[in-house]
Design a protein around this motif. Sequence first.
Motif, PDB file in Angstrom:
ATOM      1  N   PHE A   9      30.833   5.697  32.901  1.00 19.16           N
ATOM      2  CA  PHE A   9      30.535   6.738  31.908  1.00 19.16           C
ATOM      3  C   PHE A   9      29.557   7.756  32.479  1.00 19.16           C
ATOM      4  O   PHE A   9      29.733   8.975  32.307  1.00 19.16           O
ATOM      5  N   ALA A  10      28.521   7.271  33.169  1.00 18.00           N
ATOM      6  CA  ALA A  10      27.516   8.166  33.746  1.00 18.00           C
ATOM      7  C   ALA A  10      28.117   9.030  34.852  1.00 18.00           C
ATOM      8  O   ALA A  10      27.873  10.249  34.904  1.00 18.00           O
ATOM      9  N   VAL A  11      28.898   8.420  35.729  1.00 13.39           N
ATOM     10  CA  VAL A  11      29.510   9.172  36.831  1.00 13.39           C
ATOM     11  C   VAL A  11      30.483  10.216  36.297  1.00 13.39           C
ATOM     12  O   VAL A  11      30.521  11.360  36.774  1.00 13.39           O
ATOM     13  N   THR A  12      31.265   9.843  35.286  1.00 16.69           N
ATOM     14  CA  THR A  12      32.198  10.802  34.677  1.00 16.69           C
ATOM     15  C   THR A  12      31.449  11.980  34.074  1.00 16.69           C
ATOM     16  O   THR A  12      31.843  13.146  34.250  1.00 16.69           O
ATOM     17  N   GLY A  13      30.372  11.689  33.351  1.00 13.31           N
ATOM     18  CA  GLY A  13      29.567  12.761  32.783  1.00 13.31           C
ATOM     19  C   GLY A  13      28.973  13.659  33.849  1.00 13.31           C
ATOM     20  O   GLY A  13      28.956  14.898  33.701  1.00 13.31           O
ATOM     21  N   ILE A  14      28.500  13.068  34.946  1.00 14.74           N
ATOM     22  CA  ILE A  14      27.926  13.856  36.035  1.00 14.74           C
ATOM     23  C   ILE A  14      28.985  14.751  36.671  1.00 14.74           C
ATOM     24  O   ILE A  14      28.716  15.915  37.009  1.00 14.74           O
ATOM     25  N   VAL A  15      30.205  14.221  36.829  1.00 15.47           N
ATOM     26  CA  VAL A  15      31.294  15.019  37.402  1.00 15.47           C
ATOM     27  C   VAL A  15      31.624  16.205  36.502  1.00 15.47           C
ATOM     28  O   VAL A  15      31.781  17.348  36.976  1.00 15.47           O
ATOM     29  N   VAL A  16      31.729  15.966  35.194  1.00 14.61           N
ATOM     30  CA  VAL A  16      32.033  17.055  34.254  1.00 14.61           C
ATOM     31  C   VAL A  16      30.917  18.099  34.269  1.00 14.61           C
ATOM     32  O   VAL A  16      31.184  19.314  34.289  1.00 14.61           O
ATOM     33  N   ILE A  17      29.676  17.646  34.255  1.00 15.26           N
ATOM     34  CA  ILE A  17      28.543  18.576  34.310  1.00 15.26           C
ATOM     35  C   ILE A  17      28.569  19.389  35.591  1.00 15.26           C
ATOM     36  O   ILE A  17      28.338  20.609  35.588  1.00 15.26           O
ATOM     37  N   THR A  18      28.859  18.714  36.711  1.00 15.71           N
ATOM     38  CA  THR A  18      28.916  19.411  37.996  1.00 15.71           C
ATOM     39  C   THR A  18      30.000  20.476  37.996  1.00 15.71           C
ATOM     40  O   THR A  18      29.801  21.592  38.504  1.00 15.71           O
ATOM     41  N   ILE A  19      31.158  20.151  37.432  1.00 13.83           N
ATOM     42  CA  ILE A  19      32.253  21.129  37.364  1.00 13.83           C
ATOM     43  C   ILE A  19      31.845  22.337  36.521  1.00 13.83           C
ATOM     44  O   ILE A  19      32.065  23.493  36.914  1.00 13.83           O
ATOM     45  N   CYS A  20      31.237  22.080  35.374  1.00 10.61           N
ATOM     46  CA  CYS A  20      30.813  23.179  34.492  1.00 10.61           C
ATOM     47  C   CYS A  20      29.822  24.099  35.186  1.00 10.61           C
ATOM     48  O   CYS A  20      29.982  25.327  35.197  1.00 10.61           O
ATOM     49  N   TYR A  21      28.800  23.515  35.798  1.00  7.91           N
ATOM     50  CA  TYR A  21      27.780  24.342  36.447  1.00  7.91           C
ATOM     51  C   TYR A  21      28.295  24.960  37.740  1.00  7.91           C
ATOM     52  O   TYR A  21      27.767  25.994  38.180  1.00  7.91           O
TER      53      TYR A  21
END
Length: 402
Positions: free
Chosen positions: A192-204
Amino acid sequence: MNLETWNSELSHFLIGNNIVLCLYLILGVLGNGLVIFIYVVRMSKKSDDRYFIPSLAAIDACACVIGSSYALALNLLPVRFPGDFLCRALWFLSQSSTISGGTLLLVIAVHRYLKVCRPFVAKWSLTVKRMVVLGTLLTALVLSVPTIFLYGEIKVVSDRYTVGNVSLVGYRCGNKGSAGALFGYNLFLFIFAVTGIVVITICYSFIGKSIYSKVMTYRKSIKRSNVIPPRPDLSVSTITDIRRSKICEPSSTDNEVENGGLPEKPIEQEKGNMFLKIPDQSHQAKRRSHDKLVKANIPAMINHFHHYKYSYMFMTITLVFVIAYLPRIVIMLLESIFVQTFWHKPDSVVVGLLFLYRLYILNHVVNPFIYGFFDASFRHEVKYLICRHKKKPINPDSHTGH
């Protein structure tokens, strides 16, 4: 030997860690409390960019209080923890505050992406924002429910200390469920944490690409047109104005002649029987033009960072969160794999692991300092509260950023 002596011996080497936790608690409560007060009470201008800051500060304050207090209780009462219910409740609340903070940062990243990269998409209304914050809290609470069943009060029997012929018995707060269930839960949290980090990274990444594209377009435009744009905030209208002005501008040679500049080739003048060469001033002219563009770029870049300050601010907050939270989730995963042996290490190693395990609290502590660095209005209000002037100074933040 009694239980009190055994407890003191186990907690003695954690004094340094306890001092750090006390600093987390004090700075986190004061800093985030100040953030909530200023953004809710003192800020008269309700900005769309600032909406999530009080909610994030409230979560940060709760995380500092719960996380630091719980960690202090574990350090000070390693074999005298007071009750099974308190253990489960503190684990649940600590996990909820941490997950809610990370989930809200994910929501903020999506909001920033829509605001910067998709400005023509319908804006989130106040109702939508409130529902998003509420949904974030409910998600964190649901994801934290397994801790109620996985953690609790555990009986600890001493191999070294006895009273008569009976070994000392203590109680600590820790993993009470099966090793398989704990590993499955921690693995889920890791994914869950890694998925969230990936999505955040894509957005930024898209946000950074959009900002960089505007910066480069702006720099190329003023370099080619040699004009100072009226609005150096790198917006679409600014770039359009620059391009139009470039088409209407005469050539650089014509500009030099009209402005009294000298041609590139030296001019020879006859004086009597001698020819005098006027020194070549093209280099000085180019240097003056370059200096002019540099001076034009300085206020433009200042305006640029002011315009996108909230995007940069939330990028920084998210980066700090990732750096601070990853050690915790990795240690939790390793702890669930090596249940019996993970914490059976020398005292110095245990102290280092505990520091990394609780480093996530630091993320909740430093956020107010990040707000102060990026938000001039927040700094302005803090100075006003400290100095207590009779008249409120002029707000330096004349318009909001992105």
